[in-house]
Design a protein around this motif. Structure first.
Motif, short mmCIF file in Angstrom:
data_model
loop_
_atom_site.label_atom_id
_atom_site.label_comp_id
_atom_site.label_asym_id
_atom_site.label_seq_id
_atom_site.Cartn_x
_atom_site.Cartn_y
_atom_site.Cartn_z
N UNK A 88 1.05 -1.01 0.04
CA UNK A 88 -0.07 -0.03 0.14
C UNK A 88 0.94 1.26 -0.20
N UNK A 89 1.08 1.91 -1.17
CA UNK A 89 2.07 3.08 -1.38
C UNK A 89 1.43 4.22 -1.01
N UNK A 90 0.09 4.29 -0.75
CA UNK A 90 -0.84 5.43 -0.57
C UNK A 90 -0.39 6.16 0.93
N UNK A 100 -7.79 0.82 2.63
CA UNK A 100 -7.26 -0.16 1.46
C UNK A 100 -6.31 -1.18 2.15
N UNK A 101 -5.60 -0.80 3.24
CA UNK A 101 -5.17 -2.02 4.04
C UNK A 101 -6.04 -2.96 4.75
N UNK A 113 2.70 -4.91 3.04
CA UNK A 113 3.48 -3.96 3.34
C UNK A 113 2.71 -2.60 3.07
N UNK A 114 2.72 -1.54 3.93
CA UNK A 114 1.98 -0.48 4.03
C UNK A 114 3.07 0.73 4.27
N UNK A 115 2.76 1.87 3.50
CA UNK A 115 3.77 3.13 3.68
C UNK A 115 2.70 3.97 4.63
N UNK A 116 3.68 4.48 5.72
CA UNK A 116 3.03 5.35 6.83
C UNK A 116 3.92 6.85 6.68
N UNK A 117 3.15 7.69 7.12
CA UNK A 117 3.90 9.18 6.97
C UNK A 117 4.15 9.44 8.43
N UNK A 118 3.58 8.69 9.41
CA UNK A 118 3.87 9.25 11.10
C UNK A 118 3.87 8.01 11.69
N UNK A 133 5.34 -2.14 8.26
CA UNK A 133 5.00 -0.75 7.84
C UNK A 133 6.48 -0.11 7.58
N UNK A 134 6.41 0.69 6.58
CA UNK A 134 7.51 1.39 6.17
C UNK A 134 7.58 2.87 6.30
#
Length: 232
Positions: A88-90, A100-101, A113-118, A133-134
């Motif tokens: 999940x690159x959103x 989505x996740x 795998x999921x992108x996180x901003x915080x 989580x990346x």
């Protein structure tokens, strides 16, 4: 619903999905870089993006479908269940990322795998079922900070403070072998290899000589490597 204009592009991703098949949702900078690299590596990839402008940008360059992945039915239609790995690159929309996740979790995707901003965003993703989580923005910033603070040329932090770096050798090692330099004894880090200019990489031994123009590959504790990298 899945956009019919892009549906034909899914055949490679869905029908060719194997144990290595990867579903990449979101074709922003992170998702696009990931999807393109995986495709170049020969992995079966299907990219999903709902922004028609981004779809047009990447259409024809890799298997791509225009769809809203926050809609569980759309994921089912495009064959998301066939992929054992999903990314999940959103990241810019917390709501979309979480939805989505959650949809992928409900579909039983084995590895998400999921992108996180915080940190808060990451905790939410983990609680709803993301396996990994990346934090690409944070990780990139931390990596650059290490590179600009010393003589390091590259920096890869693995886990629990263990790091591998590429750097120029400090003056005190110039003209000496690895054994003579006693780098491990003095600084608690390990010389993995030495690469002379224009020469192939070679694994280091006690007899490997270090010259000023060489590149060192070292491993060890992040703090200890930082101290070594600040040596004149």
């Amino acid at each position: 619903m899945v956009d019919s204009r892009a549906r034909g592009n899914t055949s490679k991703g869905v029908q060719g999905a194997t144990d290595a098949g990867v579903l990449v949702i979101g074709m922003g900078r992170f998702g696009a870089s990931l999807a393109v690299t995986l495709d170049e590596l020969g992995r079966d990839v299907l990219a999903v993006e709902r922004d028609p402008d981004l779809v047009q940008t990447w259409s024809g360059r890799l298997p791509l479908v225009e769809a809203d992945a926050t809609n569980a039915d759309a994921l089912i239609q495009l064959g998301a269940k066939e992929f054992p790995i999903a990314v999940v690159g959103v990241g810019t929309s917390l709501e979309a990322s979480v939805l989505i996740t959650a949809n992928l979790v409900d579909l039983g995707t084995p590895l998400i795998w999921a992108k996180a901003i915080s940190a808060e965003h990451g905790r939410i993703l983990q609680r709803i079922g993301a396996h990994h989580v990346v934090y690409p923005e944070h990780d990139a910033g931390a990596r650059v900070a290490h590179l600009v603070s010393g003589r390091m040329l590259d920096f890869i932090e693995l886990e629990d403070g263990f790091t591998i770096v590429k750097m120029r050798p400090p003056q005190e090692t110039h003209g000496f072998t690895v054994g003579e330099s006693q780098i491990r004894k003095k600084y608690g880090i390990t010389v993995i290899g030495v690469k002379p200019p224009g020469q192939p990489f070679e694994y280091a031994t006690e007899n490997t000589r270090i010259d000023a123009a060489d590149t060192l590959i070292l491993s060890g504790d992040t703090v200890l490597l930082e101290k070594f990298a600040r040596r004149p």
